[in-house]
Design a protein around this motif. Structure first.
Motif: not given
Length: 462
Positions: A324-337, A350-365
């Motif tokens: 339903e929601f298109p997949v593109e690098w930089g967008t957050d994953l939806q439930s269906e994804h 599944v352990i997903l790592i190394n997300y785009p920084k602009h969709i995650k909290a300020f304190y992440m390395k």
RNA sequence: UCCUCCUUAGCUCAGUUGGUUAGAGCACAUGACUGUUAAUCAUGGGGUCCUUGGUUCAAGCCCAAGAGGGGGAGCCA
């Protein structure tokens, strides 16, 4: 005589002795010669059978022994004459501690819907289902403490009232002693919080992580386990306004250590349930979810799939399934994804790592690529995100810059920043939603059914 | 907050094309039965068909608004 617990009597080999039990009547059946009473005292999901001969008990004397009544019964523990149980109690005396009018008592011998039971939260612990869930909830809480204690983590109590609104984890509940109808005002007409109890605006915590980092930077390895509050208007089977969260924090740990810890911790908890909650799990497996035990065993026996966010995007883009929601690098994953990755593609956690920084909290390395951060989400079948965590940014300049970029009030985080100024160290941690763990280990479908008194929008009745 | 479905006995639900006295199972009460296992069998009592308004000769059923609940989505743990 001292009361025996039903669980102990059902497990004992010492029979033909006098015993005293106290508990709540589940059913009574029989004929004019003998009555059978199934009694439960919460020590186990199983009932003990009381046998009351008509010679000793007139019909009238058993009139108040009805479904829901609380009784004390004494008699001889004997090998059962009937099938279906190994021991039973040949009763000599019954005292009704609390009658329950059978015309009005809402719980019956037969099954009730979970929706109906939610409306009688004060009585639902007396059902098989909620007895099982609440015993397992205790077992899981104990297992959390056992795991961390055995692994050299210290339990730290982080504050429930917080003066920081910079955590960015959603809407907060305000804590105030000001008169809501007539609060003190500043010259510019705004509420004057210097007059409030703490001299500033305060809220209920949405996370103990920031304070947890303080403790980890002195004690090495710590964890928190406490109530957490979100004032989001969420109406789902996976959200509560008041829930319990476990947040370990480890000095000298990187993202790989964090993943290793999260996976080992979750497997320990599931294993603990399998080893210590057999009867309750069997009941839940039989009544609600025939795949529950298989799924729990699968999780402890198989390694979690570790995957870069960027790789996940590629998998989703090449998936034949339409989203339903298109997949593109930089967008957050939806439930269906997330569900596709966990339930269709890998068919394992599944352990997903190394997300785009602009969709995650300020304190992440921040990673060297300048685009991603060392975030980590653990995704479980049927539940989605059960753990969220990251390696933390330990560099003062990078953290301060990120705080500025995201428009967060720096002055409220001065103490958090000073951790990076004085003796900083690489560190990492994560948060586990306790009720989401409970959903997984019990097989329940709604988070409101794995906490005794759920809090959610428009609901704080009990 | 959005989408969608639901609301009939204490509980779970059926109720045909709108039609005259609204049903079932369980629960409850009474009775039967010499050891039951969600006991069984017989009989009986039990209804604000969520609320308000509308359409109609006639509404549990059609229409509108509201309330409550379920599921999905968003936000997240």
């Amino acid at each position: 005589m001292k009361r025996s617990k039903v669980a102990a009597l059902l497990a004992t080999t010492e029979i033909d002795r006098e015993v005293l039990v106290k508990g709540w009547v589940r059913t009574k059946r029989g004929n004019k010669f003998v009555s059978f009473i199934a009694l439960n005292d919460g020590s186990t999901i199983n009932n003990i059978q009381l046998v009351a001969d008509a010679e000793k008990f007139s019909e009238d004397s058993l009139r108040e022994v009805t479904t829901g009544a609380c009784i004390a019964a004494s008699g001889i523990l004997v090998a059962s004459q009937g099938k279906g149980q190994t021991v039973e109690i040949q009763v000599n005396n019954i005292e009704v501690l609390g009658a329950a009018d059978p015309e009005k008592y809402p719980l019956q011998k037969k099954g009730h819907s979970l929706e109906f039971l939610r409306e009688i939260a004060h009585l639902r612990p007396r059902t098989n289902t909620f007895g099982a869930v609440l015993r397992m909830r205790h077992a899981m809480a104990f297992a959390v403490h056992k795991y961390f204690n055995d692994h050299g983590f210290y339990y730290v109590h982080t504050p429930i009232i917080t003066g920081s609104d910079a955590e960015g984890a959603g809407q907060m509940f305000q804590v105030t002693t000001l008169d809501p109808a007539n609060p003190p005002k500043t010259e510019t007409g705004e509420v004057d919080y210097t007059e409030d109890f703490f001299g500033k605006q305060t809220n209920l915590t949405v996370s103990g992580q920031l304070e947890g980092e303080v403790a980890a930077m002195a004690l090495g390895q710590i964890y928190t386990f406490g109530p957490t509050f979100r004032a989001e208007n969420s109406n789902t089977t996976r959200h509560l306004a008041e829930f319990w969260m476990i947040e370990p924090e480890m000095a000298f740990a990187d993202l790989t250590d964090n993943m290793d810890s999260a996976e080992e911790f979750l497997k320990f908890l599931v294993m603990y349930a399998l080893n210590n909650c057999k009867d309750d799990l069997q009941f839940l497996n039989d009544m609600y979810d025939k795949e529950l035990l298989n799924r729990l065993n699968f999780v402890v026996q198989n390694s979690f799939q570790r995957l870069e966010y960027t790789e996940a995007i590629e998998i989703l883009k090449s998936a034949k399934q339409k989203f339903e929601f298109p997949v593109e690098w930089g967008t957050d994953l939806q439930s269906e994804h997330e569900r596709y990755l966990v339930e269709k593609h890998f068919k394992k956690p599944v352990i997903l790592i190394n997300y785009p920084k602009h969709i995650k909290a300020f304190y992440m390395k921040q990673n060297e690529d300048g685009k991603t951060v060392r975030a980590m989400d653990v995704l479980f079948p049927g539940i989605g995100e059960i753990i969220g965590g990251s390696q933390r940014e330990e560099n003062y300049e990078k953290l301060a810059q990120r705080i500025q970029e995201m428009g967060i009030h720096e002055e409220e985080l001065w103490w958090y920043l000073e951790l990076r100024k004085f003796g900083t160290a690489p560190h990492a941690g994560y948060g586990l939603g306790f009720e989401r763990l409970m959903l997984f280990v019990t097989g329940m479908g709604n988070i409101r059914d794995v906490i005794p008194f759920p809090r959610f929008p428009k609901s704080a009745e009990f």
